[in-house]
Motif scaffolding. Structure first.
Motif, PDB file in Angstrom:
ATOM      1  N   SER B 105       8.808  -1.282  -2.100  1.00  0.00           N
ATOM      2  CA  SER B 105       9.515  -0.827  -3.302  1.00  0.00           C
ATOM      3  C   SER B 105       9.417   0.688  -3.451  1.00  0.00           C
ATOM      4  N   ARG B 106      10.210   1.202  -4.371  1.00  0.00           N
ATOM      5  CA  ARG B 106      10.253   2.647  -4.614  1.00  0.00           C
ATOM      6  C   ARG B 106       8.885   3.176  -5.085  1.00  0.00           C
ATOM      7  N   ASN B 107       8.204   2.382  -5.913  1.00  0.00           N
ATOM      8  CA  ASN B 107       6.907   2.830  -6.431  1.00  0.00           C
ATOM      9  C   ASN B 107       5.865   2.938  -5.315  1.00  0.00           C
ATOM     10  N   PHE B 110       6.577   5.961  -3.301  1.00  0.00           N
ATOM     11  CA  PHE B 110       6.111   7.141  -4.041  1.00  0.00           C
ATOM     12  C   PHE B 110       4.594   7.308  -3.868  1.00  0.00           C
ATOM     13  N   PHE B 111       3.895   6.186  -3.991  1.00  0.00           N
ATOM     14  CA  PHE B 111       2.434   6.175  -3.856  1.00  0.00           C
ATOM     15  C   PHE B 111       2.016   6.669  -2.458  1.00  0.00           C
ATOM     16  N   PRO B 157      10.860  10.617  -4.854  1.00  0.00           N
ATOM     17  CA  PRO B 157      11.586   9.381  -5.187  1.00  0.00           C
ATOM     18  C   PRO B 157      13.040   9.343  -4.700  1.00  0.00           C
TER      19      PRO B 157
END
Lengths: 291, 171
Positions: B105-107, B110-111, B157
């Motif tokens: 996922s996008r999160n 990002f992490f 992102p």
């Protein structure tokens, strides 16, 4: 075998299978291969690995083309700024003004280039045995604070590691890495570049050093001064040629300030470099000087 | 037979598109951002590599990491080949973790981007400054690497949806 132990046994087998699986073997081989590449780069004369050379060979023409586009965009940005500025005053004169402005920019660029070529010609006349390669800056390294940049001439053009890079009569830096058709240049701000210099008026020998804090402010550090040295603000600093790494009498910059550090009981000077490497577009590489 | 042929063409197109996308991001990082007068690095190649690697199988991700790492090596002053190795390992780890532990996922992208940008900033700092003048280390960290880390984090992102789209995964 109890059920719990059975599950544990199989999970260990699965873990082992996974770890010794194909992709981990590939990872291990690739890691060893890349480590070999790093080792090769560190021992070769050009300080680059064969993989980097191959990718750079393809990328450097693209970088050169992109630099051209970026320069054009920068010019366009200037037109926009001027247009908005003068629109409030006299709309009709804006285009004309921009035209003159762009001509002036072009004129200044050519003038600078001419001056550099003229100075370069003088050096060439004084030292007929020097061999030069004219190069264009194709990219600037944003990864460090020292203003490292890449030029469009490489091994194929006779450029090699440690070749001095000049602009007119001014020393810009030294070639640090050489690819087939491009090379990386360290500027005088880089701690790996050590130059022995002297003050032109007093002929006082000193050492040019790099200091990270001063680098961020745009200064070089001149050390080896004593309290009694007669170097003054505005003095011109040039290469002394000691060590044979750089030709003598290439200009480095001017003395901006002399600082007496009472804490360490030392005297040093801040030097403003003659050339701002961020604005450089064309340079000359002194090939064969260190051969 | 015809279906297989179409799939092969689609894969080839995705690969070409991915190479063009990578070179485009490389040029933005290497040419266009410095030409704007930015006095700090913006490591666009890191979030892009992470986002792409998360959407690839482990071995292709590994090779993709080598490719972007070599690009990074060309524009950096650190010892040649070091980023090829780091990017390859990062891509492998991200791809493997996405397949087995984390969600794709996008999160998560990002992490991973923040972590690997931090690691690469640290490596760049160590290789560039550990042998030099260490007295101004905090100034370099504060004035050069911290802004680089913040800006890279802010732009990271963008890359996940673009990378997923290019590889052909609907997000």
């Amino acid at each position: 075998m109890p059920a719990e132990k059975h599950t544990e046994y199989y999970s260990v087998i699965l873990m082992k299978k996974k770890f010794y699986g194909k992709k981990y073997k590939v990872l291990l081989i690739i890691t060893l291969f890349l480590l070999l590449g790093i080792f090769t780069a560190s021992v070769t004369e050009n300080s680059v690995s064969p993989l980097s050379t191959a990718v750079s060979f393809i990328l450097s023409p693209i970088q050169k083309a992109a630099t051209g586009i970026a320069d054009k965009l920068a010019d366009t940005k200037m037109y926009f700024t001027s247009a908005s500025k003068y629109k409030e005053q006299i709309d009709a004169l804006t285009n004309e003004l921009n035209d003159y402005k762009s001509r002036l920019v072009e004129f200044e660029k050519n003038k600078k280039k001419m001056e550099a070529y003229k100075e370069f010609l003088e050096i060439k006349e004084q030292n007929p045995d020097y061999t030069f390669v004219s190069a264009t800056v194709i990219s600037r390294n944003s990864d460090d604070i020292y203003g490292t940049f890449t030029i469009d001439m490489g091994r194929g053009d006779g450029v090699s590691v440690s070749d001095p890079v000049i602009y007119g009569e001014t020393l810009v830096g030294i070639v640090s890495e050489v690819f087939e058709n491009s090379a990386t240049v360290y500027t005088l701000f880089n701690p790996n570049v050590n130059v022995s210099v002297y003050e032109v008026l007093t002929r006082f020998d000193c050492i040019l050093e790099s200091d990270n804090l001063l680098t961020m402010q745009g200064y070089l550090k001149l050390t080896g001064l004593s309290g009694s040295s007669s170097i003054e603000e505005g003095g011109i600093i040039a290469t002394s040629g000691v060590g044979g790494k750089y030709p003598p009498d290439l200009i480095i910059g001017t003395v901006s300030e002399i600082i007496e550090d009472e804490a360490s009981n030392t005297v040093y000077a801040l030097i403003t470099p003659e050339i701002n490497s961020d604005e450089l577009r064309d340079v000359f590489v002194l090939t064969g000087f260190n051969k | 037979m015809k279906k297989q042929y179409i799939i092969k063409i689609k894969i080839a197109l995705s690969v070409i598109l991915l190479i063009l996308y990578t070179v485009f991001v490389f040029l933005i990082e290497d040419i266009f951002l410095p030409s704007l007068g930015l006095k700090m690095p913006v490591y666009l190649l890191i979030p892009m590599t992470i986002s792409v690697a998360m959407n690839l199988e482990t071995i292709p991700a590994l090779f993709y990491g080598i490719f972007t790492g070599i690009m990074f090596d060309i524009i950096s002053t650190s010892p040649d080949g070091i980023y090829a190795l780091i990017f390859a390992l990062s891509s492998f780890i991200c791809s493997e973790l996405t397949k087995n532990i984390f969600r794709n996922s996008r999160n998560v992208a990002f992490f991973f981007s923040v972590i690997f940008t931090f690691i690469i900033c640290l490596i760049s700092f160590i290789t560039n400054f550990i042998s030099g003048d260490s007295s101004s280390a905090h100034i370099i960290l504060k004035g050069f690497y911290l802004p680089a880390l913040i800006v890279t984090t802010l732009v990271s992102p963008i890359f996940y949806p673009v990378s997923a789209k290019i590889i052909g995964i609907k997000k």
